[in-house]
Write a protein that holds these residues in place. Sequence first.
Motif, short mmCIF file in Angstrom:
data_model
loop_
_atom_site.label_atom_id
_atom_site.label_comp_id
_atom_site.label_asym_id
_atom_site.label_seq_id
_atom_site.Cartn_x
_atom_site.Cartn_y
_atom_site.Cartn_z
N MET A 1 0.84 -1.20 0.00
CA MET A 1 0.00 0.00 0.00
C MET A 1 0.88 1.25 0.00
O MET A 1 0.55 2.25 -0.65
CB MET A 1 -0.86 -0.07 1.27
CG MET A 1 -2.00 0.86 1.36
SD MET A 1 -3.20 0.59 0.07
CE MET A 1 -3.38 2.27 -0.44
N PHE B 1 -9.48 -2.40 -5.78
CA PHE B 1 -9.22 -2.39 -4.33
C PHE B 1 -9.56 -1.03 -3.73
O PHE B 1 -9.05 0.00 -4.17
CB PHE B 1 -7.74 -2.75 -4.13
CG PHE B 1 -7.21 -2.60 -2.74
CD1 PHE B 1 -7.91 -3.07 -1.63
CD2 PHE B 1 -5.97 -2.03 -2.54
CE1 PHE B 1 -7.38 -2.96 -0.35
CE2 PHE B 1 -5.42 -1.90 -1.27
CZ PHE B 1 -6.14 -2.37 -0.18
N SER C 1 4.20 -7.69 -1.93
CA SER C 1 3.86 -7.64 -0.51
C SER C 1 4.06 -9.01 0.13
O SER C 1 3.82 -10.03 -0.51
CB SER C 1 2.39 -7.24 -0.36
OG SER C 1 2.00 -7.34 0.99
N LYS D 1 0.17 -11.19 2.47
CA LYS D 1 -0.74 -12.32 2.28
C LYS D 1 -0.02 -13.65 2.33
O LYS D 1 -0.66 -14.69 2.38
CB LYS D 1 -1.49 -12.18 0.94
CG LYS D 1 -2.09 -10.81 0.69
CD LYS D 1 -3.24 -10.46 1.62
CE LYS D 1 -3.64 -9.00 1.45
NZ LYS D 1 -4.87 -8.64 2.13
C1 LIG Z 1 -4.89 -5.42 -4.06
C2 LIG Z 1 -4.30 -5.11 -2.74
N1 LIG Z 1 -3.20 -4.34 -2.68
C3 LIG Z 1 -2.63 -4.05 -1.51
C4 LIG Z 1 -3.14 -4.51 -0.32
C5 LIG Z 1 -2.47 -4.12 0.94
O1 LIG Z 1 -1.25 -4.78 1.03
P1 LIG Z 1 -0.19 -4.41 2.13
O2 LIG Z 1 -0.62 -5.07 3.41
O3 LIG Z 1 1.08 -5.00 1.61
O4 LIG Z 1 -0.11 -2.93 2.25
C6 LIG Z 1 -4.29 -5.30 -0.32
C7 LIG Z 1 -4.87 -5.75 0.93
O5 LIG Z 1 -5.99 -6.16 1.06
C8 LIG Z 1 -4.87 -5.60 -1.57
O6 LIG Z 1 -5.97 -6.36 -1.65
#
Ligand SMILES: Cc1ncc(COP(=O)(O)O)c(C=O)c1O
Length: 395
Positions: free
Chosen positions: A105, A129, A236, A239
């Motif tokens: 993010m 998202f 990231s 997940k």
């Molecule tokens: C498409 C997408 N991008 C980014 C993120 C957030 O990821 P991070 O925890 O690495 O900031 C999410 C989380 O739900 C997501 O679904």
Amino acid sequence: MVTIDISYAQRMQGLSGSAIRELFAFSAKPGVISFAGGNPGSFALPDEQVAQIASDLLRRDGKAILQYGQTEGYPPLRQSLPGYIRQTFGADVQEDQVLITTGSMQGLDLLLKALVNPGDAVLTESPAFLGALQAMNSYQANIVPVRSDDSGIDIAHLEEMMRRHSPKLLYIIPTFQNPTGCSLALDRRQQVAELAAKYRVVVAEDDPYHSLRYKGKHLPAIKAFDREGWVVLLGSFSKVVSPGLRVGFMAGDAHLLRRCGVCKQCTDVHTANLNQGIVDAYLRGGLLDPHISRICGQYAGLMDTMLQQLALTPRIRHFTRPEGGLFIFVHLEEGLQADQLFRSAVERGVAFVPGEHFYPEGGHHNTLRLNFSNADQAAILRGMEILSDCIKHMG
Ligand SMILES: Cc1ncc(COP(=O)(O)O)c(C=O)c1O
């Protein structure tokens, strides 16, 4: 409580988020069967293993880890990332083409900060998202939705929007998309990379679900087709290891990433060293693959159960059939309202997210997003039974 009269910045105007916040607050209540979030299941969080790694790391490199670190990232992780990116995403990058971020993010936030002035066009596939849409709003971007289907973004529409709007950025989630669970077809991946170069548009390729594949063949990232450097891969470990560690990365043009690094300096200086060290231990120690295989086995079973139940659910026009990730997207019959369904489901202890929130252009009131990673088999069966009954009785 007294509400004080604060004059907020204009950039806050597009940010409401209150409906969704309420929804997640409800979903977190004990006893609620939640298909609403996007969190990993608690069985997928390797707490014991991380405890051991953290303690070893602090014993071995504690003084450096507890000191301020480099904005670009904890050097050992920065060194391991190019190999991981090549193996996982099929993209060749060097160490200076990697910037470690506090979750993926932050990668999007830094790109928006570095590139987008108020009113600049940013293209996004639609639906997309919610967190990303909020980030675009916070930079007062002119968000331009691009149509998508079950094979990802519509290439002809994308080209038309690129030509018409001269956007600064394209935001796209190519694999097991949030909210649809669909993946961008191989030929479209190459076409997106080619269009980005043709129209000189930076692509934010957000790919946090890439490794959560339960069936089908692995697909290379759009970045793998990027010859000129217009694509920035946002990765990231949220997940696949833990969202609480907040470790992600950007892989892209070295000069652009240096500019993003300047933006990061005045945001959080650097991502927590200990957390980066933990992720590095997963990569160097060969711990990531077995962990991912284990969690994918469990997620696959949950997804199949939900898909089987959806096939038995009345008044559904279409639902996606993902090969991985955490979400399934449902289109109810035309005229049915997902927020009405939400209210009746919530009364009976089941939560999901009405799909309209994911469409920057609004509408699509008959859609909903279902998540299957935060419930066990029995809860999915029970929750889907309730949902089916609520749909049957909708006016
Ligand atoms: C498409 C997408 N991008 C980014 C993120 C957030 O990821 P991070 O925890 O690495 O900031 C999410 C989380 O739900 C997501 O679904």
